[in-house]
Design an enzyme around this catalytic site. Structure first.
Site, PDB file in Angstrom:
ATOM      1  N   HIS A  94       0.815  -1.221   0.000  1.00 56.24           N
ATOM      2  CA  HIS A  94       0.000   0.000   0.000  1.00 56.24           C
ATOM      3  C   HIS A  94       0.848   1.270   0.000  1.00 56.24           C
ATOM      4  O   HIS A  94       1.817   1.380   0.750  1.00 56.24           O
ATOM      5  CB  HIS A  94      -0.895   0.038   1.251  1.00 56.24           C
ATOM      6  CG  HIS A  94      -2.164  -0.734   1.098  1.00 56.24           C
ATOM      7  ND1 HIS A  94      -2.866  -1.229   2.172  1.00 56.24           N
ATOM      8  CD2 HIS A  94      -2.882  -1.091   0.004  1.00 56.24           C
ATOM      9  CE1 HIS A  94      -3.943  -1.852   1.748  1.00 56.24           C
ATOM     10  NE2 HIS A  94      -3.973  -1.792   0.444  1.00 56.24           N
ATOM     11  N   GLU A  95       0.455   2.234  -0.826  1.00 61.44           N
ATOM     12  CA  GLU A  95       1.062   3.574  -0.847  1.00 61.44           C
ATOM     13  C   GLU A  95       2.579   3.551  -1.033  1.00 61.44           C
ATOM     14  O   GLU A  95       3.303   4.312  -0.413  1.00 61.44           O
ATOM     15  CB  GLU A  95       0.704   4.350   0.435  1.00 61.44           C
ATOM     16  CG  GLU A  95      -0.777   4.458   0.697  1.00 61.44           C
ATOM     17  CD  GLU A  95      -1.545   5.042  -0.484  1.00 61.44           C
ATOM     18  OE1 GLU A  95      -0.967   5.843  -1.251  1.00 61.44           O
ATOM     19  OE2 GLU A  95      -2.722   4.670  -0.649  1.00 61.44           O
ATOM     20  N   GLY A  96       3.030   2.684  -1.901  1.00 53.66           N
ATOM     21  CA  GLY A  96       4.462   2.601  -2.172  1.00 53.66           C
ATOM     22  C   GLY A  96       5.067   1.408  -1.473  1.00 53.66           C
ATOM     23  O   GLY A  96       5.051   1.326  -0.245  1.00 53.66           O
TER      24      GLY A  96
END
Length: 602
Positions: free
Chosen positions: A448-450
């Site tokens: 998630h998110e990178g």
């Protein structure tokens, strides 16, 4: 019965005994609050999370959303819980009063929201994304955009998303192809496809506000040509009434191993399907200036990265508490020294290896929670510190810690969930107990998110070199101040401080050695090992900070709690911090093994 979401005693320790959150009420932004209001908010969050979010966590996992007739269907408990959440006003806990917020310190609102992440991370993802969306628009949107889209989000009437990735680009945002064509009325028409959009379609709210990265024709190539647009699912009329369906089409749902209660979507913009006027193109509204979209989106992404770390922490924490409760009530075996087979069995918490697994979990989750809340305190300093120099210092340190606050809990609180399964033995990998779902939910957070690798590149490739190394220098200086306090405290704290000082010296020396090569590919080849090493040092710092508070505490009322903190600090320094030696040694060797590996050798 002991709580199994989060430890309220630990939150009290971190917020009040360590971070001194009540002192923030001396500042005008928080002047309407007090420790009593903080406690009231925490009470409310714990109660709503326990009563409305936790009960359907398993049901949302086993009966995940589906699509029928072009509409998303999901169990009704999700909307019921989110309606209750909206009524509490907690979505706007940290927002300005001018838009309907409570102006609660961020560190307190983060602690409150962690209860929902622990109770049901899938359902809590909807307000999580909505808050990030609202915060971005408050920072970069126009007054009209705030009135039209943010105020309904604060009220829980609209939900929000972030639309970055595309099937052909993934995390490489320089390669996105979604385009935004300007119109004579000042709006844009968007055409393209977005993938992995959490909360991208549902009927949980009146409307969905998509924040979409796209390219304006003739803009610069790469990330410099990306702009940001508001693209609502339903158009909003001038009087605030909902209008026609926008040209945003749900292509399908992705089915994940965890977070199953959160819709994850593939969306097409600009098919001409939903436009009553027959014109193709999703109506979008430019946020701020053209070609500034990635910088603007990072406002939401950085907030989301710390929020992902908080969610990973919450999942690890609840898994720890549930495995602790299980270990205390599950009788099995006898002490090694007791050979009498007729003696009663003992709870497994008495076995040393089970205590090892519980202590490891405790050191991971309580260390991670300290880091997440410390970042929340930095955000409050960045916003409200009286001295501009202190605000800038908080901003720089928060920027430096963000990839660690995202990735360390995502890796090591997942490890805590793994240990929670192990404590449960054969029951751990059955659906009779929650811990297997917590592990599956948490396994998404390193992506998630990178991803972990992206955060590692961000830390070593950007954060430690920004402003001539000012961020790294500030981090080491701040840890050094804790080390100095540890030396002055003498005793055990002094010994741990000396160990921590040695680890911070390794950070400085290794960073210099890596970048002295003059070869970015070599310097970054083992960036993940660098992230793990620095992350472990940062958590050791969090534990020394907590130990110093414990050493200064007086009275016997909470003797067992303080003793547990002390023992967890010892565990982390004796079992975990020594891991960094191998990581630093690998980095210092400038090893080229992964760099020189070839595709045809696999």
């Amino acid at each position: 019965m002991s709580p199994t979401l989060l430890s309220r005693r630990d939150l009290k320790f971190l917020l009040y005994e360590w971070l001194d959150a009540p002192r923030l009420t001396e500042r005008s932004r928080y002047a309407e609050h007090s420790r009593e209001t903080f406690d009231d908010v925490l009470d409310l969050a714990e109660r709503v999370a326990t009563d409305h979010f936790a009960p359907h966590n398993r049901a949302a996992d086993t009966s995940e959303p589906t699509v029928s007739g072009g509409r998303v269907r999901m169990i009704p408990q999700v909307k019921a819980a989110l309606d209750v959440f909206a009524d509490t006003g907690l979505l706007a806990a940290s927002l300005d009063a001018s838009v309907g917020g409570m102006q609660l310190p961020h560190v307190v609102s983060a602690a409150a929201f962690a209860h929902f992440q622990a109770a049901n991370v899938g359902t809590s993802a909807y307000p999580f994304l909505t808050l990030g969306n609202a915060n971005l628009l408050l920072a970069h949107g126009s007054a009209a955009q705030i009135d039209t889209f943010v105020r309904p989000m604060v009220q829980g009437r609209f939900f929000g998303t972030m639309c970055l990735s595309e099937p052909q680009a993934g995390s490489s945002l320089a390669d996105i192809t979604t385009r935004a064509e300007p119109q004579d009325d000042g709006t844009y028409r968007l055409f393209g496809t977005k993938m992995w959009i959490s909360g991208g379609d549902h009927e949980l709210a009146e409307n969905i506000v998509h924040l979409v990265l796209a390219r304006i024709p003739d803009g610069p190539a790469g990330v410099k040509g990306i702009s940001l647009f508001i693209v609502p699912k339903l158009l909003v009329e001038a009087d605030g009434a909902l209008g026609a369906r926008n040209d945003v089409v749900l292509v399908g749902l992705n089915h994940k191993m965890g977070y199953r209660g959160t819709t994850n979507t593939l969306l097409n913009f600009g098919e001409g399907v939903h436009r009553p006027d027959g014109r193709a193109g999703a109506v979008g509204y430019l946020v701020g200036e053209p070609h500034q979209g990635l910088a603007q989106m990072f406002h939401m992404m950085n907030e989301a990265r710390i929020g992902v770390g908080a969610g990973a922490t919450a999942l690890g924490y609840t898994g720890y508490l549930k495995s602790l409760a299980y270990a205390r009530q599950r009788p099995q075996g006898r002490p090694v020294a007791d050979k009498d087979p007729t003696a009663p069995q003992v709870p497994i918490v008495t076995h040393p290896d089970v205590r090892r697994m519980l202590l490891a979990q405790k050191s991971y989750v309580e260390g991670a929670l300290a880091l997440v809340l410390y970042c929340g305190r930095l955000l409050d300093e960045e916003r409200t510190a009286p001295d501009p120099a202190d605000r800038e210092r908080a901003h720089l340190l928060l920027d430096m810690l963000t990839p660690i606050a995202k990735s360390w809990p995502s890796q090591w609180c997942l490890a805590a969930n793994d240990l929670a399964i192990q404590v449960h033995g054969g029951y751990g990998y059955t659906r009779d107990y929650d811990v297997e779902q917590h592990w599956r939910d948490n396994r998404l957070n390193p992506i998630h998110e990178g991803t972990h690798g992206i955060q590692a590149l961000d830390l070593l490739g950007r954060k430690v070199t920004m402003s001539g190394g000012a961020g790294l220098a500030l981090l080491l200086e701040t840890i050094g101040a804790t080390v100095s306090r540890g030396w002055k405290a003498d005793g055990e704290a002094a010994a741990l401080a000396a160990q921590l000082r040695g680890a911070t010296d390794r950070i400085a020396a290794t960073t210099r050695r890596l970048w002295a090569t003059g070869d970015p590919s070599l310097a970054l080849a083992n960036a993940s090992a660098y992230l793990e090493a620095v992350g472990h040092v940062v958590i050791a710092w969090m534990w020394l900070e907590q130990l110093l508070v414990v050493e200064a505490a007086t009275g016997d009322a909470d003797a067992a709690f303080y003793a547990g903190k002390r023992q967890a600090a010892r565990y982390f320094f004796r079992y975990e911090l020594p891991r960094t030696t191998a990581w630093f040694d690998l980095l210092d060797s400038l090893d080229r093994t992964t760099l020189e590996m070839r595709d045809d050798w696999f």
